[in-house]
Design a protein around this motif. Sequence first.
Motif, short mmCIF file in Angstrom:
data_model
loop_
_atom_site.label_atom_id
_atom_site.label_comp_id
_atom_site.label_asym_id
_atom_site.label_seq_id
_atom_site.Cartn_x
_atom_site.Cartn_y
_atom_site.Cartn_z
N VAL A 184 -2.70 20.32 1.14
CA VAL A 184 -1.71 21.23 0.58
C VAL A 184 -0.69 20.51 -0.29
CG1 VAL A 184 -1.86 22.89 2.46
CG2 VAL A 184 -0.25 21.01 2.62
N VAL A 185 -0.04 21.30 -1.13
CA VAL A 185 1.08 20.83 -1.95
C VAL A 185 2.20 21.85 -1.78
CG1 VAL A 185 1.91 20.29 -4.26
CG2 VAL A 185 -0.47 19.82 -3.66
N PHE A 186 3.35 21.39 -1.31
CA PHE A 186 4.54 22.24 -1.24
C PHE A 186 5.45 21.87 -2.40
CE2 PHE A 186 3.41 22.32 3.34
CZ PHE A 186 3.35 23.69 3.52
N VAL A 187 5.96 22.88 -3.09
CA VAL A 187 6.87 22.66 -4.21
C VAL A 187 8.21 23.30 -3.86
CG1 VAL A 187 7.28 23.07 -6.67
CG2 VAL A 187 4.93 22.75 -5.83
N TYR A 242 8.26 17.56 -4.34
CA TYR A 242 6.88 17.98 -4.12
C TYR A 242 6.38 17.23 -2.90
CZ TYR A 242 7.23 19.59 -8.92
OH TYR A 242 7.63 20.21 -10.07
N ALA A 243 5.73 17.93 -1.98
CA ALA A 243 5.19 17.30 -0.78
C ALA A 243 3.68 17.53 -0.76
CB ALA A 243 5.83 17.90 0.47
N TYR A 244 2.93 16.44 -0.69
CA TYR A 244 1.47 16.48 -0.66
C TYR A 244 1.02 15.97 0.70
CZ TYR A 244 2.08 16.43 -5.74
OH TYR A 244 2.46 16.71 -7.02
N TYR A 266 -2.50 18.08 5.84
CA TYR A 266 -2.20 19.32 6.55
C TYR A 266 -0.71 19.62 6.38
CZ TYR A 266 -6.64 18.57 8.89
OH TYR A 266 -7.96 18.38 9.15
N GLY A 267 -0.39 20.91 6.26
CA GLY A 267 1.01 21.29 6.11
C GLY A 267 1.29 22.63 6.77
N LEU A 268 2.52 22.76 7.25
CA LEU A 268 2.94 24.00 7.90
C LEU A 268 4.36 24.31 7.45
CD1 LEU A 268 2.37 26.20 10.05
CD2 LEU A 268 3.43 24.66 11.70
N TYR A 269 4.56 25.53 6.95
CA TYR A 269 5.88 25.97 6.52
C TYR A 269 6.45 26.92 7.56
CZ TYR A 269 9.53 28.41 3.96
OH TYR A 269 10.73 28.95 3.59
N ILE A 313 9.41 22.19 6.57
CA ILE A 313 8.01 21.86 6.29
C ILE A 313 7.60 20.73 7.21
CG2 ILE A 313 6.43 20.92 4.57
CD1 ILE A 313 8.26 22.06 2.41
N THR A 314 6.43 20.87 7.81
CA THR A 314 5.84 19.79 8.61
C THR A 314 4.58 19.35 7.89
OG1 THR A 314 6.68 20.79 10.64
CG2 THR A 314 4.93 19.15 10.86
N MET A 315 4.54 18.08 7.50
CA MET A 315 3.39 17.53 6.81
C MET A 315 2.79 16.43 7.67
SD MET A 315 3.19 19.08 3.84
CE MET A 315 2.20 18.05 2.82
N THR A 316 1.45 16.44 7.78
CA THR A 316 0.77 15.39 8.53
C THR A 316 -0.40 14.87 7.72
OG1 THR A 316 -0.69 16.97 9.62
CG2 THR A 316 1.37 16.46 10.75
N ASP A 317 -1.07 13.90 8.24
CA ASP A 317 -2.25 13.30 7.63
C ASP A 317 -1.92 12.68 6.28
OD1 ASP A 317 -4.84 12.48 7.51
OD2 ASP A 317 -5.63 14.39 6.81
N LYS A 318 -1.18 11.58 6.33
CA LYS A 318 -0.80 10.80 5.15
C LYS A 318 0.01 11.60 4.14
CE LYS A 318 -4.91 8.01 5.67
NZ LYS A 318 -6.19 7.62 5.09
#
Length: 85
Positions: free
Chosen positions: A4-7, A14-16, A19-22, A29-34
């Motif tokens: 995912v990409v969150f803007v 920008y968050a790449y 996996y991502g959860l808003y 935003i919770t971002m995992t996996d590098k």
Amino acid sequence: MKNVVFVDTLDKFYAYGGYGLYNGKNESITMTDKPLVVSVVKKIPPKRFGLILLSCAAKVRKRAEKEAKELKKRRKKSRRARKKQ
């Protein structure tokens, strides 16, 4: 969601990630996996900024492709091991 990409246009980042959860309640935003976060801190020409984003996106895509190949190999190896039993 996966790859995912969150803007965030307000905070300009920008968050790449894999996996991502808003969370809409607290707008987190919770971002995992590098995860990779790119923050815009100064004005740069739009063409150059676009190239930077393309470069980041290409890195994320390559990493996702590599991880998919590794997962496929592991599954194949696991199937072979089960067949031998």
